[in-house]
Write a protein that holds these residues in place. Sequence first.
Motif, short mmCIF file in Angstrom:
data_model
loop_
_atom_site.label_atom_id
_atom_site.label_comp_id
_atom_site.label_asym_id
_atom_site.label_seq_id
_atom_site.Cartn_x
_atom_site.Cartn_y
_atom_site.Cartn_z
N ILE A 127 0.82 -1.21 0.00
CA ILE A 127 0.00 0.00 0.00
C ILE A 127 0.85 1.27 0.00
CG2 ILE A 127 -1.95 -1.15 1.12
CD1 ILE A 127 -1.13 0.27 3.74
N SER A 128 2.17 1.11 -0.08
CA SER A 128 3.05 2.27 -0.20
C SER A 128 3.27 2.57 -1.68
CB SER A 128 4.38 2.01 0.50
OG SER A 128 4.92 0.76 0.10
N THR A 129 3.81 3.75 -1.95
CA THR A 129 4.11 4.12 -3.33
C THR A 129 5.35 3.37 -3.81
OG1 THR A 129 5.58 5.94 -2.74
CG2 THR A 129 3.22 6.44 -2.87
N ASP A 130 5.53 3.32 -5.12
CA ASP A 130 6.72 2.67 -5.67
C ASP A 130 8.00 3.40 -5.26
OD1 ASP A 130 5.17 0.76 -6.93
OD2 ASP A 130 5.06 1.87 -8.82
N ALA A 131 7.88 4.70 -4.98
CA ALA A 131 9.06 5.49 -4.63
C ALA A 131 9.34 5.49 -3.12
CB ALA A 131 8.88 6.93 -5.10
N SER A 132 8.46 4.91 -2.34
CA SER A 132 8.62 4.95 -0.89
C SER A 132 9.82 4.13 -0.44
CB SER A 132 7.36 4.40 -0.21
OG SER A 132 7.52 4.41 1.20
N PRO A 133 10.78 4.74 0.27
CA PRO A 133 11.92 3.96 0.78
C PRO A 133 11.49 2.88 1.78
CG PRO A 133 12.38 6.32 0.84
CD PRO A 133 10.91 6.17 0.56
N VAL A 134 10.36 3.08 2.46
CA VAL A 134 9.83 2.09 3.38
C VAL A 134 8.64 1.40 2.72
CG1 VAL A 134 8.73 1.70 5.62
CG2 VAL A 134 10.57 3.39 5.40
N THR A 135 8.66 0.10 2.67
CA THR A 135 7.54 -0.66 2.11
C THR A 135 6.48 -0.85 3.19
OG1 THR A 135 9.03 -1.85 0.63
CG2 THR A 135 6.84 -2.79 0.98
N VAL A 136 5.24 -0.50 2.85
CA VAL A 136 4.12 -0.70 3.78
C VAL A 136 3.22 -1.77 3.19
CG1 VAL A 136 2.23 0.37 5.04
CG2 VAL A 136 4.28 1.72 4.47
N LEU A 137 2.91 -2.77 4.01
CA LEU A 137 2.16 -3.94 3.55
C LEU A 137 0.91 -4.15 4.40
CD1 LEU A 137 5.04 -6.60 3.24
CD2 LEU A 137 4.02 -5.27 1.37
N VAL A 138 -0.05 -4.83 3.80
CA VAL A 138 -1.14 -5.47 4.52
C VAL A 138 -0.92 -6.97 4.34
CG1 VAL A 138 -3.62 -5.85 4.68
CG2 VAL A 138 -2.74 -3.56 4.13
N VAL A 139 -0.78 -7.68 5.46
CA VAL A 139 -0.53 -9.12 5.43
C VAL A 139 -1.58 -9.82 6.29
CG1 VAL A 139 1.09 -10.98 5.94
CG2 VAL A 139 1.95 -8.78 5.10
N PRO A 140 -2.51 -10.55 5.69
CA PRO A 140 -3.47 -11.30 6.50
C PRO A 140 -2.75 -12.30 7.41
CG PRO A 140 -4.18 -11.20 4.21
CD PRO A 140 -2.77 -10.68 4.25
N THR A 141 -3.07 -12.25 8.68
CA THR A 141 -2.43 -13.17 9.61
C THR A 141 -3.08 -14.54 9.53
OG1 THR A 141 -1.62 -13.41 11.87
CG2 THR A 141 -3.90 -12.66 11.62
N ASN A 142 -2.36 -15.56 9.95
CA ASN A 142 -2.89 -16.92 9.97
C ASN A 142 -2.22 -17.66 11.12
OD1 ASN A 142 -3.80 -19.54 9.49
ND2 ASN A 142 -3.76 -19.28 7.26
N GLU A 143 -2.72 -17.40 12.32
CA GLU A 143 -2.11 -17.98 13.51
C GLU A 143 -2.27 -19.50 13.54
OE1 GLU A 143 -2.57 -15.04 17.12
OE2 GLU A 143 -4.29 -14.79 15.77
#
Length: 423
Positions: A393-409
Amino acid sequence: MSAVLVVNSGSSSFKYQLHDSDTEEVLASGLVERIGPTTGAEPGGVAKHTVTSAALRRTDTPLADGPGESPALLDATYSIEGEIPDHTVGFQVMLDAFAAHGPSLENNPPIAVGHRVVHGGARFFEPTLITPLVEINIDELSVLAPLHNPANLAGIRAAKHAFPDVPHVAVFDTAFHQTLAPAAYTYAIDAALADAHRIRRYGFHGTSHKFVSEAAAAFLHRPLGELKQIVFHLGNGASAAAIDGGRSVDTSMGLTPLEGLVMGTRSGDLDPAVLLQLSRRADMSTGELDALLNKRSGLLGLAGVSDMRDIRAGVEAGDPAITLAWDVYIHRLRAYAGAYLAELGGVDVITFTAGVGENVPEVRAEALATLGFAGVEIDPDRNAARGRGIRVISTDASPVTVLVVPTNEELEIARQTLVVARP
């Protein structure tokens, strides 16, 4: 079929999932609830058993009705009602559901059973084969988790009665955070007193934080050992973790799951003197204070509602109490993000998971809105887009990658169980 059964037991209910140990597919899942004696007009026990399409497609799966082969098959769910006085009877209800609706455990018994255990104290830092001594330790650690460990242990004992010939493995919520340094887990109170009563930060949601941080590294095709990560597990219970090279170095929950972020009904961080003041001035007992902080605080205490959907609706309607609750919630998220940025010395990946983290884009956007200085750039369109899998969900230029990761405990418990059951 080679499968592992995962059990998450509470005081009056338990959830279960059956995983194929090779493909990791979920073959069946269920919930048995209202366990315990009933009186008067109280409803009796109820259970739901779901056979997944993955299991229904297998020709060797016995079905209650209908053919076993179809590419268009959907999950099939069955309901059961009746008295369930204890966990042992509850497990028999589960076994009967498998026998009646599949997949057949008689023909294909699980090779291991994995159990979620909330508190492992400082003793357990990895998945552990459950022996009589381990059971004693889990019971003894109930002093640190009186609402959880006894229930977990009841599920273990009932499951061992149902499956006496396979290994049972405990996977502890606290285990992932056993890598915290003393500086991170030590509270600044009298050292001898803290040691005598095992008062320190333990952290929770560790199974989720481990799964999500490893999934993020795999998704990005980057070595886990090279990544600095911040993970926000945001559900009704919420926690943050700072993870350096796959190792937890700090986390927001502490001795109990009460510390840290604002949650649905829990206060999170609080000046301890608040409790002293309420005890002295409001004459509140220990039990009343416990109920206040765990059940009548957080979003519920501030806004009167705890569901984030209701919070968002109230914010959009301009409700002042709900808007304040939202602002407090976001303020706490930003505070922990900033603290962990400093502690890690920068961050490569920030991940959101669990019900709120995965499904409320406004939380993600607002939590990170002030972190542009640290290289965090959210793409509004990507953040607003719905999706079921891992997504950036971050921009391609963002030095930090922001993710959404569904958890699966449950899958993580299954994986850790197999490490012990078939090393």
